[in-house]
Design a protein around this motif. Structure first.
Motif, PDB file in Angstrom:
ATOM      1  N   TYR A 181      -7.729  -1.128   9.656  1.00  0.00           N
ATOM      2  CA  TYR A 181      -6.657  -0.600  10.503  1.00  0.00           C
ATOM      3  C   TYR A 181      -5.455  -0.270   9.627  1.00  0.00           C
ATOM      4  CZ  TYR A 181      -2.941  -0.354  14.005  1.00  0.00           C
ATOM      5  OH  TYR A 181      -1.876   0.058  14.768  1.00  0.00           O
ATOM      6  N   TYR A 182      -4.987   0.984   9.746  1.00  0.00           N
ATOM      7  CA  TYR A 182      -3.841   1.466   8.985  1.00  0.00           C
ATOM      8  C   TYR A 182      -2.695   1.739   9.970  1.00  0.00           C
ATOM      9  CZ  TYR A 182      -6.908   2.277   4.950  1.00  0.00           C
ATOM     10  OH  TYR A 182      -7.776   2.121   3.891  1.00  0.00           O
ATOM     11  N   PRO A 183      -1.741   0.830  10.112  1.00  0.00           N
ATOM     12  CA  PRO A 183      -0.594   1.100  11.007  1.00  0.00           C
ATOM     13  C   PRO A 183       0.191   2.319  10.529  1.00  0.00           C
ATOM     14  CG  PRO A 183      -0.711  -1.221  10.416  1.00  0.00           C
ATOM     15  CD  PRO A 183      -1.674  -0.510   9.530  1.00  0.00           C
ATOM     16  N   LYS A 184       0.671   3.140  11.491  1.00  0.00           N
ATOM     17  CA  LYS A 184       1.372   4.381  11.159  1.00  0.00           C
ATOM     18  C   LYS A 184       2.649   4.501  11.978  1.00  0.00           C
ATOM     19  CE  LYS A 184      -3.108   6.645  10.376  1.00  0.00           C
ATOM     20  NZ  LYS A 184      -4.035   7.716  10.830  1.00  0.00           N
ATOM     21  N   THR A 185       3.571   5.293  11.439  1.00  0.00           N
ATOM     22  CA  THR A 185       4.805   5.604  12.151  1.00  0.00           C
ATOM     23  C   THR A 185       4.540   6.715  13.169  1.00  0.00           C
ATOM     24  OG1 THR A 185       5.433   7.202  10.459  1.00  0.00           O
ATOM     25  CG2 THR A 185       6.149   4.915  10.138  1.00  0.00           C
ATOM     26  N   GLU A 186       5.596   7.116  13.871  1.00  0.00           N
ATOM     27  CA  GLU A 186       5.452   8.157  14.891  1.00  0.00           C
ATOM     28  C   GLU A 186       5.011   9.494  14.295  1.00  0.00           C
ATOM     29  OE1 GLU A 186       9.122   8.361  16.924  1.00  0.00           O
ATOM     30  OE2 GLU A 186       8.901   6.390  17.906  1.00  0.00           O
ATOM     31  N   VAL A 188       0.850  -1.192   0.000  1.00  0.00           N
ATOM     32  CA  VAL A 188       0.000   0.000   0.000  1.00  0.00           C
ATOM     33  C   VAL A 188       0.889   1.247   0.000  1.00  0.00           C
ATOM     34  CG1 VAL A 188      -1.783   1.249   1.282  1.00  0.00           C
ATOM     35  CG2 VAL A 188      -1.810  -1.247   1.209  1.00  0.00           C
ATOM     36  N   PRO A 189       0.529   2.287  -0.740  1.00  0.00           N
ATOM     37  CA  PRO A 189       1.353   3.508  -0.746  1.00  0.00           C
ATOM     38  C   PRO A 189       1.525   4.084   0.665  1.00  0.00           C
ATOM     39  CG  PRO A 189      -0.271   3.577  -2.509  1.00  0.00           C
ATOM     40  CD  PRO A 189      -0.597   2.386  -1.686  1.00  0.00           C
ATOM     41  N   GLN A 190       2.725   4.559   0.959  1.00  0.00           N
ATOM     42  CA  GLN A 190       3.020   5.195   2.236  1.00  0.00           C
ATOM     43  C   GLN A 190       2.751   6.693   2.101  1.00  0.00           C
ATOM     44  OE1 GLN A 190       6.914   4.127   3.666  1.00  0.00           O
ATOM     45  NE2 GLN A 190       6.686   1.968   3.091  1.00  0.00           N
ATOM     46  N   VAL A 191       1.730   7.172   2.795  1.00  0.00           N
ATOM     47  CA  VAL A 191       1.308   8.566   2.676  1.00  0.00           C
ATOM     48  C   VAL A 191       1.228   9.199   4.057  1.00  0.00           C
ATOM     49  CG1 VAL A 191       0.012   8.081   0.570  1.00  0.00           C
ATOM     50  CG2 VAL A 191      -1.149   7.972   2.773  1.00  0.00           C
ATOM     51  N   GLY A 204       3.004   9.834  11.777  1.00  0.00           N
ATOM     52  CA  GLY A 204       1.686   9.711  11.160  1.00  0.00           C
ATOM     53  C   GLY A 204       1.667   9.177   9.748  1.00  0.00           C
ATOM     54  N   THR A 205       2.806   8.729   9.219  1.00  0.00           N
ATOM     55  CA  THR A 205       2.875   8.155   7.867  1.00  0.00           C
ATOM     56  C   THR A 205       2.513   6.677   7.910  1.00  0.00           C
ATOM     57  OG1 THR A 205       4.628   9.720   7.305  1.00  0.00           O
ATOM     58  CG2 THR A 205       4.339   7.815   5.853  1.00  0.00           C
ATOM     59  N   THR A 206       1.727   6.238   6.943  1.00  0.00           N
ATOM     60  CA  THR A 206       1.359   4.816   6.892  1.00  0.00           C
ATOM     61  C   THR A 206       2.596   3.962   6.631  1.00  0.00           C
ATOM     62  OG1 THR A 206       0.843   4.980   4.538  1.00  0.00           O
ATOM     63  CG2 THR A 206      -0.966   5.331   6.079  1.00  0.00           C
ATOM     64  N   LYS A 207       2.548   2.707   7.120  1.00  0.00           N
ATOM     65  CA  LYS A 207       3.711   1.816   7.029  1.00  0.00           C
ATOM     66  C   LYS A 207       3.749   0.973   5.757  1.00  0.00           C
ATOM     67  CE  LYS A 207       4.487   1.352  12.006  1.00  0.00           C
ATOM     68  NZ  LYS A 207       4.638   0.386  13.127  1.00  0.00           N
ATOM     69  N   GLY A 208       2.723   1.081   4.914  1.00  0.00           N
ATOM     70  CA  GLY A 208       2.743   0.329   3.662  1.00  0.00           C
ATOM     71  C   GLY A 208       1.963  -0.962   3.703  1.00  0.00           C
ATOM     72  N   TYR A 209       1.330  -1.265   4.837  1.00  0.00           N
ATOM     73  CA  TYR A 209       0.456  -2.441   4.912  1.00  0.00           C
ATOM     74  C   TYR A 209      -0.741  -2.088   5.787  1.00  0.00           C
ATOM     75  CZ  TYR A 209       2.864  -3.154   9.375  1.00  0.00           C
ATOM     76  OH  TYR A 209       3.399  -2.983  10.626  1.00  0.00           O
ATOM     77  N   ILE A 210      -1.864  -2.765   5.532  1.00  0.00           N
ATOM     78  CA  ILE A 210      -3.096  -2.478   6.261  1.00  0.00           C
ATOM     79  C   ILE A 210      -3.817  -3.777   6.583  1.00  0.00           C
ATOM     80  CG2 ILE A 210      -3.400  -0.208   5.200  1.00  0.00           C
ATOM     81  CD1 ILE A 210      -5.520  -1.473   3.371  1.00  0.00           C
ATOM     82  N   PHE A 211      -4.799  -3.693   7.500  1.00  0.00           N
ATOM     83  CA  PHE A 211      -5.635  -4.821   7.890  1.00  0.00           C
ATOM     84  C   PHE A 211      -7.087  -4.460   7.599  1.00  0.00           C
ATOM     85  CE2 PHE A 211      -1.848  -4.905  10.460  1.00  0.00           C
ATOM     86  CZ  PHE A 211      -1.474  -6.241  10.497  1.00  0.00           C
TER      87      PHE A 211
END
Length: 699
Positions: free
Chosen positions: A100-105, A71-74, A107-114
């Motif tokens: 669920y969209y996991p994010k970094t500190e 998934v694109p990291q945005v 707020g950027t998405t990590k490239g994978y989702i549930f």
């Protein structure tokens, strides 16, 4: 005294038993534990099988969850747009209840989702279809079920080669092409699939190859190249092939009523009209025939005309019409070509060329903008030819089989007037626009016809076409010819013909003019080389006409789907001679098995036609031997029947002779067998005796 002793004894026994129980309850307490080393041979499944089925599983609650990687990291500012794109791709497989969209500190998405669906079935479908889905040139989805991670985690460190599986042959799917006498096959269906038979059109009588009851629930269909026979069932479509017609593949689609093959038999399209009322059931599915897997499904809105998708000749593209748009898809991705639809306001119909990736479509008039016929080249979407048309009511597109010519039949208005700022039309005339596809800049010829047009048909092999035109009381059939670099010319016109359908032989040259429906089944067999009518006849209430792939035979049928009586089919030669009449109860359809295109080059075909006389003697000798063999078999059959009759007759005569002594005893030694009717001297005595008397009392 004896009675008292017995009572005393029983009292003593009771006291002893009571003492033993008291001792057990006070001194030794009962022990219900298993002895040391005891092994219970009864499993929990045997004792509590019905309860254990309700035991929660580790996978409960996560079977409906999928993991999407790639998934694109945005950042937060593009998060909403990403969610819209993800929902557009994955919502068509079912309702998404959680995401669920996991994010970094930062707020950027990590490239994978549930994503969690309402049903595990939806999750499985999403994984099958969207895995390796290409979102753009930099992002491709890798989709897995959440429960698969346990399987991946248990992969052993040391690789073990898989055990070879025994090869299971599905038979030779093209065996019918090796038939030594080049006999064709045809399938016959009766009722709603109550009986389906496959026949070999051998001579002098067809040979039955296969017969099955309830092989299909509605009807049957051959694939375009003749490899498979499709049968229809409430749960889906099944394909059969090989010498024994074994099941090749089945496609699960509840309520399926229609199916369509791609021209090269790579894909199958199934359609369930009633699925539009059920949001969870797919209406239109495209399958990979060899793998048996679903490639993509589509939902439909509003009424649909079958076939919904139309394929290019090489299976690379398929297209359908939407509201003022033309959607062209490509394979094997099954995505929109260049990811966008063609916006064509007023588009009414289109048709692919049978030999090139060119499609022709027409657009209706809009106020002062004329109607237009356009030839569009795919995939570059270049308009290679346009033709503007005025006062157009309707158009019909007809490609010649070889793709050399395109005919557009145009229905036009003769008069127009303006009322309340609206244009009104009246009166009709017709014309044909002939596009010469192989010539420079694609020139167009026009033929104008003032009379109503009832039918149009190209000659499959050649440069002729035929039309049926005129009022009902005076119908005519006209033949036109085309030559490269020359104008269109009228070759022949037959007047006052009772026909409404044209059926060309697949090999060209010969045509059947048929009057179906209310015309009573009239038939005329015509040779278009010199326009000789070889035979004028009829098959009463004929509803269908089918040529065999070679053009040597033609079948006329009376189907239960269209007629209420006299069901059956007749087989004719191309000259109009009846070879076989077959009456069948509730006869429904007869379909010849198609043949793939010849592997011979054009030069080889020309050489064979040129030297056909050299092979004529060989074929005639073989036909004579076949007929002689048939006559010999008939004579042998009659001789065998005569022999059986004579043997039976001799046995009865011998039995009659052996019983003669007994007959004489019963007839007072008078041999009545040898007496002439005039010399018989036998006294006849009538004896009457009472048998039974019943008295019935009537109320």
């Amino acid at each position: 005294m004896a009675k008292k002793k017995v009572e005393d004894k029983s009292q003593v026994n009771g006291d002893n038993t009571r003492n033993e129980i008291e001792n057990l309850s006070t001194d030794d307490e009962p022990n219900f534990s298993d002895p040391e080393g005891f092994v219970d041979k009864i499993s929990d499944e045997e004792l509590l099988g019905d309860i254990l089925k309700q035991k929660p599983k580790e996978t409960d609650g996560v079977e409906s969850v999928i993991v999407v990687d790639g998934v694109p990291q945005v950042g937060p500012e593009r998060m909403e747009k990403l969610q819209m794109v993800i929902n557009k791709v994955f919502c068509k497989f079912g309702t998404i209840v959680n995401e669920y969209y996991p994010k970094t500190e930062n707020g950027t998405t990590k490239g994978y989702i549930f994503l969690e669906y309402a049903s595990p079935v939806n999750a499985i479908d999403a994984v099958k279809i969207t895995n390796n889905y290409k979102l753009d040139k930099n992002h491709t989805f890798q989709v897995n079920l959440f429960t698969d991670f346990k399987k991946y985690d248990d992969i052993p460190d040391e690789w073990e080669p898989p055990k070879p599986q025994p090869y299971v042959s599905q038979g030779d799917l093209h065996y019918y092409l090796l038939e030594p006498d080049a006999y064709d096959q045809f399938v016959v269906s009766c009722g709603s699939g109550s009986m389906v038979q496959v026949w070999l059109n051998s001579q002098p009588e067809p040979t039955k190859l296969e017969s099955r009851d309830r092989w299909t629930e509605t009807y049957v269909k051959w694939s375009p190249l003749g490899t498979f026979l499709a049968t229809f069932h409430s749960q889906g479509v099944a394909l059969w092939g090989g010498p024994q017609f074994t099941k090749y593949m089945k496609f699960r689609h509840d309520g399926v009523e229609f199916a369509d093959f791609s021209p090269c038999e790579k894909y199958l399209v199934t359609y369930s009209p009633h699925s539009s009322h059920n949001s969870e059931q797919k209406a239109l599915i495209i399958w990979d025939i060899r793998m048996g897997i679903e490639k993509r499904s589509f939902s439909l809105e509003g009424p649909a005309v079958w076939p919904i998708f139309r394929w290019s000749h090489d299976d690379k593209y398929f297209a359908r019409i939407g509201h003022d748009i033309l959607q062209v898809y490509e394979t094997p991705s099954f995505g929109l070509l260049e990811k966008k639809s063609l916006k064509l306001p007023g588009i009414r119909d289109f048709c692919w060329s049978p030999t090139d990736n060119i499609l022709a479509y027409w657009v209706a008039e809009d106020k002062d903008v004329p109607a237009r016929v356009t030839l569009l080249e795919i995939p570059n979407r270049i308009d290679i030819r346009n033709k503007n048309l005025f006062s157009v009511a309707d158009c019909k597109i007809h490609w010649q089989k070889s793709g050399d010519y395109l005919c557009v039949k145009v229905d036009r208005y003769t008069k127009q007037r303006i009322e309340k700022n609206e244009r009104k039309y009246s009166g009709m005339y017709y014309n044909f626009e002939i596009f010469h596809m192989r010539e420079k800049e694609i020139p167009v010829d026009s033929v104008e016809v003032k009379e109503p047009i009832h039918a149009f048909a190209w000659e499959p092999v050649g440069m002729k076409f035929a039309i049926i035109h005129g009022e009902q009381a005076n119908i005519s059939v006209s033949f036109y010819g085309l030559k490269t670099g020359q104008a269109l010319s009228l070759l022949k016109k037959f007047e006052k013909k009772a026909c409404n359908h044209l059926f060309w032989s697949p090999a060209g040259q010969f045509i059947v003019l048929a009057g179906l429906g209310n015309m009573g089944g009239t038939l005329e067999f015509v040779d278009t080389n010199d326009f000789t009518i070889m035979n004028s006849t009829d098959h009463y209430e004929t509803s269908d006409v089918e040529w065999d792939p070679t053009g040597r035979y033609v079948v006329t049928g009376v189907s239960v789907w269209k007629v209420k009586r006299d069901w059956g089919y007749w087989i004719w030669t191309f000259q109009g001679k009846v070879l076989k009449r077959e009456n069948l109860d509730r006869f429904a359809q007869l379909l010849w098995r198609p043949r793939p295109p010849t592997l011979l080059s054009v030069k080889q075909q020309k050489d064979i036609k040129k030297n056909l006389k050299k092979y004529y003697a060989q074929f005639e000798s073989k036909d004579r031997m076949r007929m002689t063999k048939a006559s010999k078999e008939l004579i042998e059959k009659r001789a065998s029947l005569m022999k059986e009759f004579n043997e039976h007759r001799d046995q009865r005569i011998q039995q009659w002779k052996e019983q003669k002594t007994r007959r004489l005893e019963l007839r007072n030694n008078i041999d009545t067998d040898e007496l002439d009717s005039d010399t018989k001297n036998v006294e006849e005595e009538v004896v009457e005796f009472f048998i039974k008397e019943e008295v019935v009392v009537l109320d």
